[in-house]
Design a protein around this motif. Structure first.
Motif, PDB file in Angstrom:
ATOM      1  N   VAL A 298      41.672  34.896  30.126  1.00 51.13           N
ATOM      2  CA  VAL A 298      42.579  35.967  30.678  1.00 51.13           C
ATOM      3  C   VAL A 298      44.355  35.103  30.629  1.00 51.13           C
ATOM      4  CG1 VAL A 298      43.471  37.042  32.809  1.00 51.13           C
ATOM      5  CG2 VAL A 298      41.143  36.820  32.460  1.00 51.13           C
ATOM      6  N   PRO A 299      44.929  35.719  29.895  1.00 49.87           N
ATOM      7  CA  PRO A 299      46.240  35.197  29.690  1.00 49.87           C
ATOM      8  C   PRO A 299      46.926  35.050  31.012  1.00 49.87           C
ATOM      9  CG  PRO A 299      46.015  37.103  28.194  1.00 49.87           C
ATOM     10  CD  PRO A 299      44.851  36.999  29.139  1.00 49.87           C
ATOM     11  N   GLY A 300      47.609  33.792  31.039  1.00 57.44           N
ATOM     12  CA  GLY A 300      48.311  33.429  32.540  1.00 57.44           C
ATOM     13  C   GLY A 300      47.598  32.706  33.377  1.00 57.44           C
TER      14      GLY A 300
ATOM     15  N   ASN B 237      37.940  40.812  27.951  1.00 58.76           N
ATOM     16  CA  ASN B 237      38.281  39.678  27.268  1.00 58.76           C
ATOM     17  C   ASN B 237      37.541  38.297  28.125  1.00 58.76           C
ATOM     18  OD1 ASN B 237      39.391  39.767  25.006  1.00 58.76           O
ATOM     19  ND2 ASN B 237      41.572  39.522  25.531  1.00 58.76           N
ATOM     20  N   ALA B 238      37.567  38.589  29.366  1.00 51.53           N
ATOM     21  CA  ALA B 238      37.122  37.821  30.306  1.00 51.53           C
ATOM     22  C   ALA B 238      35.416  37.832  30.155  1.00 51.53           C
ATOM     23  CB  ALA B 238      37.355  38.014  31.865  1.00 51.53           C
ATOM     24  N   TYR B 239      35.006  38.883  30.009  1.00 47.54           N
ATOM     25  CA  TYR B 239      33.191  38.941  30.096  1.00 47.54           C
ATOM     26  C   TYR B 239      33.003  38.541  28.710  1.00 47.54           C
ATOM     27  CZ  TYR B 239      32.326  40.520  34.739  1.00 47.54           C
ATOM     28  OH  TYR B 239      32.148  40.711  36.105  1.00 47.54           O
ATOM     29  N   LEU B 240      33.641  38.623  27.712  1.00 47.48           N
ATOM     30  CA  LEU B 240      33.349  38.107  26.346  1.00 47.48           C
ATOM     31  C   LEU B 240      33.556  36.654  26.318  1.00 47.48           C
ATOM     32  CD1 LEU B 240      33.283  38.459  23.226  1.00 47.48           C
ATOM     33  CD2 LEU B 240      35.749  38.649  23.147  1.00 47.48           C
ATOM     34  N   SER B 241      34.567  36.233  26.981  1.00 47.38           N
ATOM     35  CA  SER B 241      34.647  34.662  27.089  1.00 47.38           C
ATOM     36  C   SER B 241      33.475  34.226  27.932  1.00 47.38           C
ATOM     37  CB  SER B 241      36.118  34.250  27.874  1.00 47.38           C
ATOM     38  OG  SER B 241      37.309  34.980  27.196  1.00 47.38           O
ATOM     39  N   TYR B 242      33.055  34.829  28.940  1.00 52.54           N
ATOM     40  CA  TYR B 242      31.824  34.247  29.601  1.00 52.54           C
ATOM     41  C   TYR B 242      30.701  34.137  28.647  1.00 52.54           C
ATOM     42  CZ  TYR B 242      28.570  33.685  33.357  1.00 52.54           C
ATOM     43  OH  TYR B 242      27.688  33.372  34.393  1.00 52.54           O
TER      44      TYR B 242
ATOM     45  N   ALA C 250      46.155  43.026  38.301  1.00 54.89           N
ATOM     46  CA  ALA C 250      46.504  43.881  37.259  1.00 54.89           C
ATOM     47  C   ALA C 250      46.134  43.258  35.916  1.00 54.89           C
ATOM     48  CB  ALA C 250      48.032  44.633  37.343  1.00 54.89           C
ATOM     49  N   LYS C 251      46.564  41.945  35.903  1.00 54.23           N
ATOM     50  CA  LYS C 251      46.315  41.157  34.781  1.00 54.23           C
ATOM     51  C   LYS C 251      44.798  40.974  34.549  1.00 54.23           C
ATOM     52  CE  LYS C 251      49.418  38.191  33.636  1.00 54.23           C
ATOM     53  NZ  LYS C 251      50.292  36.977  33.767  1.00 54.23           N
ATOM     54  N   LEU C 252      44.212  40.861  35.569  1.00 54.41           N
ATOM     55  CA  LEU C 252      42.457  40.569  35.376  1.00 54.41           C
ATOM     56  C   LEU C 252      41.888  42.019  34.806  1.00 54.41           C
ATOM     57  CD1 LEU C 252      41.951  38.328  38.419  1.00 54.41           C
ATOM     58  CD2 LEU C 252      41.172  37.612  36.025  1.00 54.41           C
ATOM     59  N   GLU C 253      42.546  42.912  35.452  1.00 53.83           N
ATOM     60  CA  GLU C 253      41.852  44.296  34.959  1.00 53.83           C
ATOM     61  C   GLU C 253      42.168  44.698  33.671  1.00 53.83           C
ATOM     62  OE1 GLU C 253      39.540  47.320  35.493  1.00 53.83           O
ATOM     63  OE2 GLU C 253      39.955  46.371  37.284  1.00 53.83           O
TER      64      GLU C 253
ATOM     65  N   LEU D 269      39.088  42.451  43.531  1.00 53.86           N
ATOM     66  CA  LEU D 269      40.707  42.296  42.931  1.00 53.86           C
ATOM     67  C   LEU D 269      41.724  42.712  43.789  1.00 53.86           C
ATOM     68  CD1 LEU D 269      40.141  43.978  39.567  1.00 53.86           C
ATOM     69  CD2 LEU D 269      40.341  41.546  39.951  1.00 53.86           C
ATOM     70  N   GLU D 270      41.500  43.689  45.041  1.00 56.58           N
ATOM     71  CA  GLU D 270      42.396  43.853  45.939  1.00 56.58           C
ATOM     72  C   GLU D 270      42.763  42.820  46.763  1.00 56.58           C
ATOM     73  OE1 GLU D 270      38.539  44.617  47.903  1.00 56.58           O
ATOM     74  OE2 GLU D 270      39.399  45.079  45.770  1.00 56.58           O
ATOM     75  N   GLU D 271      41.682  41.629  47.136  1.00 55.54           N
ATOM     76  CA  GLU D 271      42.276  40.664  47.681  1.00 55.54           C
ATOM     77  C   GLU D 271      43.114  39.619  47.054  1.00 55.54           C
ATOM     78  OE1 GLU D 271      38.511  38.977  49.617  1.00 55.54           O
ATOM     79  OE2 GLU D 271      37.469  40.922  49.324  1.00 55.54           O
ATOM     80  N   ILE D 272      43.238  39.692  45.885  1.00 51.51           N
ATOM     81  CA  ILE D 272      43.804  38.530  45.102  1.00 51.51           C
ATOM     82  C   ILE D 272      45.296  38.594  45.576  1.00 51.51           C
ATOM     83  CG2 ILE D 272      44.963  38.033  42.717  1.00 51.51           C
ATOM     84  CD1 ILE D 272      42.330  39.171  41.648  1.00 51.51           C
ATOM     85  N   ALA D 273      45.870  39.746  45.798  1.00 47.88           N
ATOM     86  CA  ALA D 273      47.477  39.372  46.272  1.00 47.88           C
ATOM     87  C   ALA D 273      47.587  38.539  47.354  1.00 47.88           C
ATOM     88  CB  ALA D 273      47.945  40.996  46.690  1.00 47.88           C
ATOM     89  N   ASP D 274      46.964  38.527  48.313  1.00 48.33           N
ATOM     90  CA  ASP D 274      46.628  37.986  49.518  1.00 48.33           C
ATOM     91  C   ASP D 274      46.763  36.084  49.294  1.00 48.33           C
ATOM     92  OD1 ASP D 274      47.053  39.956  50.903  1.00 48.33           O
ATOM     93  OD2 ASP D 274      44.825  40.350  51.326  1.00 48.33           O
TER      94      ASP D 274
END
Length: 906
Positions: A192-194, A241-246, A233-236, A217-222
């Motif tokens: 995931v970029p970043g 790519n994240a699951y392909l990378s997995y 948003a970046k993860l979404e 995902l909604e908990e990340i901002a905290d």
């Protein structure tokens, strides 16, 4: 069921790590073959065998070609550079050695070594077995559980479940998620970029694995990390790519295996194969470990009963003297106090005239309680007529050294008929070692008494005069006996080959006394000039260092690649031309050379490095090597090192003194003529190109040389399609690169890099060259085919160079052997020519009683000291004789220069 853990070795991981760990050291055998990766991996395996005795073991390597991950993601590992040539050459020998060690070697196509290891680890744990995975790969941490542990022998670290948590901050079951989020630049896993290390850990430690993160995902901002508000948003956006990378990062544990975990057996070692490879690769320590092991390395025949005698009485010595006078061949050896022939004192001499029978005559053993011995003066005076008798044939092992030592006592060794070191070398020059101990094991299946066995090792090692006769006598007598027996084994085989026999008899043996003479002549140095140069280089280096600090804006260690990389590529943002295997920007010399074309700091660093090497290697060191008795520096020339027949020199190495830089030429200026004499330097002009013209018979090349044209301008005119007189300096330089590059097997890629042009343009130059000189192309095809058929190539005089990889299935190995096949006849013929010239020139100087002496031989150049009154005449005759050393279909051109120092004369 065994209680020993199953040992799974990640061979591919260690192969690369060993290669790059040894990269700076650049370990090679005597023939220049790279050995660092092999040495590193074998050392690691031996360490594991010691640490885990009786454990079932498998060594797993990646297979060639694509894997299922390439089908899953076409850009997988797309950024990885190709395997370095020096590493590629070591893979097959390493595999052979591992199998010979008796270790199961597993290579399975379509998957990676990690997947094979993962499958074996699963099989083992299902059977209740403990597993140790030996690796340096962080991805393997995902396999760790209560039965699987990682060990890294290079860093001497072990990693269990707490170890993974300590190192990564997460348990083993989250390692795949960690890799999926971060990605992997080396394997080109997108991630995931970043998301870097800190972000990935924050997500995993607070939210759990990938599935959990995407459900929360909604908990990340905290979460308290930089950029957390945008991270959801970046993860979404990058979920695919994240699951392909997995999936890419997940090690398979269900690979179809030919051998199950309980079928892995440690087989008996094949010591014959190990002995062959350890000998070829110069692994002396491991060769010693094999001593006493059954390995048929030679048909030595029945054991010879030995009768060795130490002579202390005059009557016994005189009896041997009478035997020597009527012997057909005398094996002779000296025992001395030093390897430095100018300082060595004779401690004793040994002889053998019949296999198994030898005598040692000590003359200067002076340890406390040493028995009375015949005096050195008496023994040498008695031997002098025999040693100086040219009709009485002698054989020795490296007789040039003995000739030099005898010269210290005014004895001129004559009658040198054979030399076992040279016999071995001419018989097979690519064999790594031609020392007596190795030759005895190889050809006689005999383990000799080693010097260390009688003298000890390290700082406490004794000189020979301190060794008790009970030990010194058998050692010294054996030297003479083994020399004779080696000759009787080697010579019949060598004599069957007319070409090598001719080279041995007409070039190498006659050259021995001539090289001895050149070494003893030595070269006069202007020590004050060298001291002044060292002082100036030191001041210049200090200035360059200050300028480097100014350009960088801070102080840094100019010799530190890490600090240099940070300055060049992070602070100054210079372009990254090449990366190290670990992904860092390279600061290697070739990189700095390229950057120096456009940027001031790399240019300055190149100048600093050049001066530093010149100062430490020459201007500081040469004065320390001057012999106080002669006031000269005396190098040693080696006939049995370079496979092509070229001489090499050491202590000091005269062949590496730079000539292209002003600072390098100043070093040559310190090689001076004594008062009343001049330095005369004569060298062959473009000799290898002339040999190519002769060997290929190409009419265009022959015409250029026959008409005395500048061959590089002539080539430029042909390649660039222009008139000879319109060729520019740059075009001639390009043509020179083509001329020399092609005879060394340079590719279009290499030529493009050297000329700073496109690869297509470079290929066009090469194609045009072969169109204009078709004879060269035909020769190259012809020599490749001949080499593939015979297994060797020959020089004009018959010197052979064997090419064991000429028919290798491995394309890289085969192509390297083909390049050698093309070039070796030219290099070897050039070596033969200048050696023949040295023999002829020496005979002429002796016969005509010319007031001149040869003092150096460097590449294609002879350097003489000549009386001023004779220098013009000597120069003319020298050039004529060198030009007639061999008759080619094109003229040999010799250019000579005269001066008060070597640089002026060159």
């Amino acid at each position: 069921m065994t209680t020993k853990p199953v040992l799974l070795v990640d061979g591919s991981s260690y192969l690369y790590r060993a290669f790059h760990a040894m990269y700076k050291v650049d370990l090679r055998n005597a023939q220049g073959f790279p050995t660092g990766a092999i040495r590193g991996v074998v050392a690691m395996l031996k360490r594991l065998e010691k640490d885990y005795p009786e454990s079932p073991v498998a060594v797993i390597f990646d297979a060639k070609g694509k894997t299922f991950r390439d089908d899953m993601y076409s850009d997988y590992k797309a950024n990885r550079p190709p395997m370095p040539d020096d590493l590629r050459l070591q893979v097959e020998p390493l595999h052979t050695i591992i199998r010979a060690m008796g270790l199961p070697l597993i290579v399975i196509e379509g998957v990676e070594a990690d997947d094979v290891i993962g499958t074996y680890a699963r099989q083992a744990t299902e059977k209740g077995l403990d597993v140790v995975v030996s690796t340096g790969d962080k991805d393997m941490a995902q396999l760790v559980n209560n039965k699987v542990t990682l060990v890294n022998t290079m860093t001497e670290t072990t990693m269990d479940i707490p170890g993974v948590e300590e190192k990564f901050g997460i348990p083993p079951e989250l390692i795949i998620d960690y890799l999926a989020l971060m990605g992997d630049k080396v394997d080109n896993i997108p991630g995931v970029p970043g998301v870097g290390e800190k972000t990935a850990l924050a997500l995993l430690q607070n939210l759990g694995g990938l599935d959990s993160i995407y459900s929360r995902l909604e908990e990340i901002a905290d979460l308290a990390f930089r950029g957390s508000k945008k991270m959801a948003a970046k993860l979404e956006e990058n979920k695919d790519n994240a699951y392909l990378s997995y999936r890419l990062a997940t090690i398979k544990t269900d690979v179809a295996l030919e051998q199950a975990i309980d079928e892995l057996k440690h087989q008996p070692a094949d010591n014959e194969v190990l002995l062959k490879w350890f000998t070829e690769l110069d692994f002396k320590g491991w060769l010693d470990e094999l001593e006493g092991e059954p390995a048929a390395v030679a048909e030595a025949g029945p054991a010879i009963e030995t009768h060795y005698q130490t002579v202390l009485e005059e009557a016994a010595f005189n009896a041997w003297l009478e035997k020597l006078k009527t012997a057909e061949l005398i094996a002779f050896d000296t025992e001395t106090t030093s390897l430095n022939y100018m300082e060595a004192e004779i401690v004793g001499v040994s002889f053998s005239i019949n296999p198994g029978e030898a005598v040692y005559v000590p003359v200067a053993h002076d340890y406390l309680g040493a028995p009375e011995q015949l005096s050195r003066e008496f023994v040498l005076n008695a031997l002098k007529p025999l040693l100086e008798n040219p009709e009485l044939k002698k054989v020795g092992q490296n007789l040039k050294y003995d000739a030099n030592v005898l010269a210290n006592y005014a004895i001129q060794l004559k009658g040198i008929a054979f030399d076992t070191m040279l016999e071995s070398y001419i018989f097979n020059s690519i064999s790594n070692r031609h020392d007596m101990d190795t030759l005895a094991e190889t050809y006689l299946n005999h383990k000799t008494i080693h010097f260390e066995d009688v003298a000890g090792k390290g700082a406490k090692q004794l000189t020979f005069n301190q060794i008790q006769l009970e030990e010194a006598g058998p050692y010294a007598a054996e030297d003479a006996d083994i020399t004779l027996r080696l000759h009787e084994k080697l010579w019949p085989q060598l004599a069957e080959q007319s070409g090598p026999k001719n080279v041995f008899e007409t070039i190498e043996v006659p050259l021995v006394p001539i090289l001895s003479k050149i070494e003893r002549n030595g070269a006069l140095l202007n020590i004050k000039s060298l001291a002044q140069q060292s002082h100036e280089h030191g001041e210049t280096m200090e200035r360059l260092q200050r300028e480097a600090y100014d350009l960088a804006g801070e102080e840094f260690n100019l010799s530190s690649p890490k600090q240099l990389g940070a300055i060049l590529f992070e602070k100054l943002n210079l372009p990254v031309i090449k990366k190290t295997p670990k992904g860092a920007a390279s600061t290697a010399e070739e990189v700095l050379q390229e950057l120096a074309l456009d940027y001031p700091l790399p240019k300055l660093l190149m100048e600093y490095r050049g001066l530093s090497k010149l100062k430490s290697t020459y201007t500081d060191k040469l004065p320390q090597m001057v012999n106080p008795r002669t006031g000269r520096v005396h190098t040693s020339y080696h006939q049995a090192v370079a496979a092509t027949g070229r001489l090499s020199s050491s202590d000091p190495n005269l062949q590496n003194i730079p000539i292209k830089t002003e600072a390098g030429r100043r070093v040559r200026q310190a090689f001076i003529a004594p008062e009343g004499y001049k330095i005369l330097a004569a060298d062959y002009s473009q000799i290898e190109l002339r040999i190519m013209a002769h060997l290929s018979g190409d009419q265009g090349l022959k015409k250029a040389f026959a008409e005395g044209l500048d061959v590089h301008k002539a080539t430029a005119a042909e390649v660039f399609g222009m008139e000879l007189e319109t060729v520019t300096v740059d075009q001639r330089r390009s043509a020179k690169a083509i001329n020399f590059g092609l005879i060394y097997g340079m590719s279009a890629f290499g030529l493009a890099k050297q000329l700073h042009i496109g690869r297509n343009d470079a290929q066009q130059y090469i194609d045009t060259y072969f169109d204009r000189y078709p004879g060269v192309a035909e020769y190259m095809d012809r020599i490749r085919a001949s080499a593939a058929e015979k297994g060797y190539v020959e020089t004009l005089m018959g010197r052979r160079l064997y090419l064991p990889q000429i028919n290798a299935r491995n394309g890289q190995h085969r192509q390297a052997a083909e390049r050698t096949a093309i070039n070796a006849p030219m290099q070897g013929t050039a070596a033969d020519i200048i050696k023949r010239a040295m023999i002829d020139v020496d005979a002429w100087l002796e016969k005509e009683n010319v007031d001149a002496q040869m003092i150096m031989q460097v590449h294609d150049e002879l350097v003489l000291e000549v009386a001023e009154a004779q220098v013009e005449d000597v120069s003319k005759t020298l050039c004529e004789r060198m030009a007639k050393a061999v008759e080619l279909s094109v003229p040999l051109l010799v250019e000579a220069g005269i001066g008060d120092n070597w640089d002026e004369a060159h």
